[in-house]
Scaffold this motif. Structure first.
Motif, PDB file in Angstrom:
ATOM      1  N   PRO A  44      45.486  28.216  67.429  1.00  0.00           N
ATOM      2  CA  PRO A  44      46.464  28.156  66.337  1.00  0.00           C
ATOM      3  C   PRO A  44      46.762  26.735  65.862  1.00  0.00           C
ATOM      4  CG  PRO A  44      47.549  28.705  68.399  1.00  0.00           C
ATOM      5  CD  PRO A  44      46.085  28.750  68.676  1.00  0.00           C
TER       6      PRO A  44
ATOM      7  N   ARG B 180      41.893  23.175  68.438  1.00  0.00           N
ATOM      8  CA  ARG B 180      40.580  23.127  67.801  1.00  0.00           C
ATOM      9  C   ARG B 180      40.490  21.778  67.084  1.00  0.00           C
ATOM     10  NH1 ARG B 180      35.452  25.333  67.922  1.00  0.00           N
ATOM     11  NH2 ARG B 180      34.534  25.457  65.825  1.00  0.00           N
TER      12      ARG B 180
ATOM     13  N   GLU C  44      37.681  28.358  68.587  1.00  0.00           N
ATOM     14  CA  GLU C  44      37.714  28.522  67.124  1.00  0.00           C
ATOM     15  C   GLU C  44      39.019  29.129  66.642  1.00  0.00           C
ATOM     16  OE1 GLU C  44      34.342  30.227  65.162  1.00  0.00           O
ATOM     17  OE2 GLU C  44      32.970  29.601  66.760  1.00  0.00           O
ATOM     18  N   ASP C  45      39.623  29.984  67.467  1.00  0.00           N
ATOM     19  CA  ASP C  45      40.836  30.686  67.022  1.00  0.00           C
ATOM     20  C   ASP C  45      42.120  29.989  67.489  1.00  0.00           C
ATOM     21  OD1 ASP C  45      40.562  31.171  69.715  1.00  0.00           O
ATOM     22  OD2 ASP C  45      40.934  33.340  69.588  1.00  0.00           O
TER      23      ASP C  45
END
Length: 266
Positions: free
Chosen positions: A210, A190, A207-208
């Motif tokens: 890591p 991201r 968005e998620d």
């Protein structure tokens, strides 16, 4: 009907060129010999290189055999053809070099506008559509313009045009690893960059994810064009691969070069 997004990037490329031209237009002849942060390159070398690559892009769009000839010249001297092209242009009288660069930009602008939007044109890397070629030319114009600005002690105003540089830098992540014979990370990152207006965030990747990178868009663009050292920039990486990427990121094809030393930007 022309693609509005392509028309927009063509206009932004024109504006990037005009902005850089404004920096050098009134330079006295001795000023063109001022050294830039690129070792051995003066302001004249920077403009000559942009003229050389604009000419290459024009040939790619309009004269396939002519461009293939340039590729063969590059393959015959892979370690020196870039410097040789810049050196030849830098030897011209500044007024002639400026006129050739301006004329070449106008010719490239017309060729981009006339190009079939879905056709992929040859390049030194993968073939590109006209809009992508314009984005790449904008990135290089901005990067070499930064060298000129640094040589002149000018602080440029960051513009929304940097989104093209940022996007190329993000998309070139795996290339930065490959050119150093390193395995590319298996997962996307991201990337969240604060736009020059301070109000928008340019976001890339899940968005998620890591692992992620964040900071000012200007700093990211300086990093991926290797115009500033990571230590001088307000960029944050979370995750070991993301941190490694910030050490090696580059938005352009070819060898990375030594980059800038830390402490070079206030």
């Amino acid at each position: 009907m022309p693609d509005p997004s392509a028309v927009a990037v063509f206009a932004e490329l024109r504006e990037e060129g005009r902005e850089l031209e404004a920096l050098v237009r009134e330079l006295p002849d001795p000023g063109w010999a001022a050294p830039t942060p690129a070792p051995g390159w003066t302001i004249a070398h920077q403009i000559a290189h942009l003229h050389w690559t604009d000419r290459a892009a024009l040939l790619a769009l309009t004269d396939g055999p002519g461009f293939a000839g340039m590729v063969q010249e590059a393959l015959a001297a892979p370690d020196s053809f870039v410097d040789e092209g810049a050196e030849a242009g830098a030897a011209l009288p500044p007024a002639e070099l400026l006129d050739r660069w301006r004329t070449g930009r106008h010719a490239l602008d017309e060729a981009l506008a006339a190009a079939s939007p879905e056709t992929r044109f040859p390049w030194y890397g993968p073939p590109m559509k006209a809009a992508s070629m314009a984005s790449a030319r904008l990135m290089e114009t901005w990067a070499h313009g930064q060298d000129v600005a640094d040589a002149l002690g000018v602080r440029r105003t960051a513009t929304p045009r940097l989104r093209h540089v940022a996007r190329i830098g993000v998309r070139a992540r795996d290339y930065a690893f490959a050119v150093r014979a390193l395995p590319a990370p298996a997962e996307e990152f991201r990337v969240e960059l604060t736009a020059p207006d301070g109000a928008q965030v340019w976001a890339y990747g899940p968005e998620d994810a890591p692992q992620h990178v964040s900071g000012p868009a200007l700093d990211f663009c300086l990093l991926v064009t290797r115009r500033a050292h990571r230590a001088d920039l307000a960029l944050t990486a979370v995750g070991p691969d993301a941190a490694r990427w910030l050490d090696i990121a580059q938005a352009f094809a070819g060898p990375a070069g030594p980059g800038r030393a830390p402490g070079g930007r206030r």
